[in-house]
Each structure stands twice: as structure tokens, then as C-alpha cells.
Design an enzyme around this catalytic site. Structure first.
Site, PDB file in Angstrom:
ATOM      1  N   ARG A 235     -71.063 -46.375  -7.882  1.00 47.42           N
ATOM      2  CA  ARG A 235     -72.746 -46.514  -8.672  1.00 47.42           C
ATOM      3  C   ARG A 235     -73.038 -45.322  -8.887  1.00 47.42           C
ATOM      4  O   ARG A 235     -72.608 -44.079  -9.055  1.00 47.42           O
ATOM      5  CB  ARG A 235     -73.282 -46.701  -7.677  1.00 47.42           C
ATOM      6  CG  ARG A 235     -73.516 -48.821  -6.920  1.00 47.42           C
ATOM      7  CD  ARG A 235     -73.885 -48.756  -8.019  1.00 47.42           C
ATOM      8  NE  ARG A 235     -73.423 -50.607  -7.607  1.00 47.42           N
ATOM      9  CZ  ARG A 235     -72.445 -51.158  -8.280  1.00 47.42           C
ATOM     10  NH1 ARG A 235     -71.627 -50.891  -8.311  1.00 47.42           N
ATOM     11  NH2 ARG A 235     -72.071 -52.380  -7.407  1.00 47.42           N
ATOM     12  N   GLU A 264     -77.088 -47.232 -17.095  1.00 50.97           N
ATOM     13  CA  GLU A 264     -75.826 -47.878 -18.245  1.00 50.97           C
ATOM     14  C   GLU A 264     -76.339 -48.930 -18.474  1.00 50.97           C
ATOM     15  O   GLU A 264     -76.056 -49.788 -19.051  1.00 50.97           O
ATOM     16  CB  GLU A 264     -75.389 -47.925 -17.608  1.00 50.97           C
ATOM     17  CG  GLU A 264     -75.005 -48.792 -15.930  1.00 50.97           C
ATOM     18  CD  GLU A 264     -73.538 -49.037 -15.047  1.00 50.97           C
ATOM     19  OE1 GLU A 264     -73.751 -50.030 -15.066  1.00 50.97           O
ATOM     20  OE2 GLU A 264     -73.167 -47.621 -15.168  1.00 50.97           O
ATOM     21  N   HIS A 296     -67.467 -49.493 -16.756  1.00 48.85           N
ATOM     22  CA  HIS A 296     -67.956 -50.054 -15.757  1.00 48.85           C
ATOM     23  C   HIS A 296     -67.126 -51.225 -16.447  1.00 48.85           C
ATOM     24  O   HIS A 296     -67.238 -52.390 -15.568  1.00 48.85           O
ATOM     25  CB  HIS A 296     -69.108 -51.021 -15.929  1.00 48.85           C
ATOM     26  CG  HIS A 296     -70.447 -51.428 -14.150  1.00 48.85           C
ATOM     27  ND1 HIS A 296     -71.027 -50.806 -13.618  1.00 48.85           N
ATOM     28  CD2 HIS A 296     -69.323 -51.785 -13.227  1.00 48.85           C
ATOM     29  CE1 HIS A 296     -71.318 -51.085 -12.265  1.00 48.85           C
ATOM     30  NE2 HIS A 296     -70.246 -52.052 -12.642  1.00 48.85           N
TER      31      HIS A 296
END
Length: 334
Positions: A235, A264, A296
């Protein structure tokens, strides 16, 4: 059930539709390729549940609006739930479920891929050869064999990373409040301070919780070996990006590989190639030659997407039929 699916891309539709069709009484899924925010919450009108992803906003304001519109279930098609205000959800009577487990190999293998790319400078070598530049200057790496790697978080993903690196011949240190026997068989648990000081590579595989936000900060970076490789596929907010940038500038951090970024939600999962990115911190991060950023995508394999879609549909069905919710998320007791 009528379900509003947010942050829905073509691949989400493909796998969710397949999983939905595989059950006898499919749900009615409505797809929205927008982030769930208080201002987009009106789209859920007429739906019983919403399906959300990692960057959707499920804070108090959004949840209040969802409750007003009759939503009874929030089902996350991801493992992390740091974007959900669980206390507010409980107060409003909204049930929250998630995907507790999906292919852990997807993230683990991507993690090791980042290590190899940074170490052997594969991204730079690829671009050179495309320009007919066959020089090896500046591309020297090091053997992973014999390196000490610190793994922060030894759940399923961390364990698989450890297994892969054990195969490379790495020495493994682990840090986790909940040790696992599987890791003990190939590595050694130690304190965070010892792990930071001893490791040539540090990789993060822990959930984001209030107590570990910015786990990697100016203080912990100063405790690391000079020239350390830092990897984060967990994360974004586990890492203080500005402190990392200072670490890169000073040489304290020699390599950085990230699949997540703390801001993000305004960048990832969309094509911004024709726009000017307004995030100066991210732009600076991109400018360093010893940094590799992926958007991601560590989870992004057909195996993982199949698992995620199947569990998401199962969560919807169990809720609708009043069956036990194996993947329910509740606020921790004080």
C-alpha cells in the site's frame, strides 16, 4: 441483487460477468468507470449493493450518502480495506465484505520482478538496445545469491516472496507481529531495527493500518544500509514518498521499486498520456534512473482476477441469501 460496480475497467467486466454467469441466479451488475466519491454516489440509486476497488472513497460522507440511497452492502474486490470507514458503516447498518485471498503468487512474482529489473537495469537495457546502443556501461548489477533480504509482513504473499528468494540463495529476515511457521523454516524473525540495518533489499508486504502509516520514513530510512533496495507492492501510504526522495538524493536508497503510491488515486488505472501530471512529487520520483514504478499491476494476472471475481460474486450471493459471510470486515474491538 442490483449492484453498482465502480472503477470498472474492461477486464473487471470480463471476469465479473463470467463469474456471475456461472451461478444459477446471476446478479444485475451495472458498471461505472468512475471512482466512487460523495459526488458520484448518486449513481447507486436503485441498487442494493455497491462493488468498489482500492481507490474508491468509502469514507463517512460517501457511506452516509449510500445509506440514504438504500445500499445495504459494500463488497470490495480487493484485500485491503483501509479506504472504508468501518465505524460509520457499522453505525449505518452497511455490511462490508472483501476478497480475503486471491492468487498470492501474482503479487509475489511481480515483487521479485521489480527486484530483478532494478538490479540488472533491464528497463534501461531494453531502451538502449531499441536505440541500437549495445554498450554495457552503467548496467552492472549484483548477484541476488547471498544477499540479505528483509521481508516486512510474512503473510501469504510475504511467505511466497521468501520462498522465491530462498531459491535464489538469499538470507532472509522477517518482521511481523504474527510470525508464521512457514517463514521460520527458511528465514529468521528479528526486530524491525535489526532488519532495517542488516538488509540489502527490503520489501513490504503488510496491510495499511493507522499504526503503520509511513512505516518507511526519514527515521527508518536512516537506519537502513546505505544503497539499500526498497520495494513496495503493498500500500502506498506505508511509505513517506518525500522522505524516500531525500533518501534517493543522498544515496541512502540505491534502488526503489514501487507498484503503489500514496497519492495514486488521482493517477493510476487511467490513461493520462495526453495530460500534464500535476503531482510534482510523483514527477520527481519518475525522473530518477534508479526508480521503477508500475501502476498497481502486481495483482494483475488472469489467475488473480478469476479468484477476485469468483469471491466477489460469492460475497453478493451469501449476503442476498442470508448465509454466513466468511469475508465480512468489521471494526476491530477497542
Amino acid at each position: 441483487m442490483k449492484v453498482a460496480v465502480f472503477s470498472a475497467k474492461s477486464y473487471d467486466r470480463q471476469f465479473l460477468d463470467a463469474a456471475n454467469a456461472a451461478q444459477g441466479h446471476p446478479h444485475l451488475l451495472t458498471y461505472y468507470d468512475v471512482l466512487l466519491r460523495p459526488k458520484t454516489a448518486a449513481l447507486v440509486e436503485g441498487h442494493d449493493a455497491i462493488c468498489a476497488f482500492v481507490n474508491d472513497d468509502l469514507g463517512a460522507q460517501t457511506l452516509e450518502r449510500l445509506a440514504e440511497l438504500g445500499v445495504r452492502l459494500v463488497t470490495l474486490r480487493c484485500t485491503g480495506f483501509n479506504n472504508v470507514d468501518l465505524a460509520t458503516a457499522a453505525r449505518l447498518g452497511i455490511t462490508v465484505t472483501r476478497v480475503s485471498v486471491y492468487s498470492p503468487y501474482s503479487v509475489a512474482e511481480h515483487t521479485v520482478g521489480l527486484m530483478l529489473m532494478l538490479n540488472r537495469k533491464l528497463h534501461r537495457a531494453y531502451n538502449r538496445v531499441r536505440d541500437d546502443n549495445f554498450s554495457l556501461e552503467g548496467l552492472m548489477g549484483f548477484d541476488l545469491h547471498g544477499c540479505t533480504v528483509g521481508i516486512i509482513g510474512t503473510g501469504k504473499i510475504g511467505q511466497i516472496v521468501a520462498q522465491i528468494l530462498h531459491g535464489f540463495g538469499c538470507h532472509l529476515y522477517g518482521y511481523d507481529p504474527y510470525p508464521s511457521q512457514a517463514f521460520r523454516e527458511i528465514g529468521t524473525y528479528t526486530t524491525l531495527e535489526t532488519l532495517l540495518a542488516a538488509s540489502e533489499i527490503i520489501t513490504l508486504h503488510c496491510p495499511l493500518l493507522p499504526e503503520n502509516e509511513h512505516l518507511i520514513n526519514a527515521t527508518t530510512i536512516a537506519q537502513m544500509k546505505r544503497g539499500v533496495m526498497l520495494i513496495n507492492t503493498s500500500r502506498g501510504k506505508l511509505v513517506d514518498t518525500k522522505a524516500v526522495i531525500e533518501g534517493i538524493k543522498s544515496g541512502q536508497i540505491g534502488y526503489l521499486g514501487i507498484d503503489v503510491y500514496e497519492e495514486e488515486d488521482s493517477l493510476f488505472f487511467q490513461d493520462l498520456s495526453d495530460t500534464v501530471i500535476q503531482d510534482d512529487t510523483f514527477q520527481l520520483l519518475q525522473s530518477f534512473p534508479n526508480v521503477v514504478i508500475t501502476a498497481h499491476q502486481a495483482f494483475f494476472t488472469r489467475n488473480a482476477l478469476t479468484d477476485i471475481a469468483r469471491t466477489t460474486i460469492e460475497n453478493l450471493t451469501c449476503f442476498e441469501q442470508g448465509l454466513p459471510l466468511a469475508n465480512e470486515v468489521k471494526q476491530a474491538s477497542p
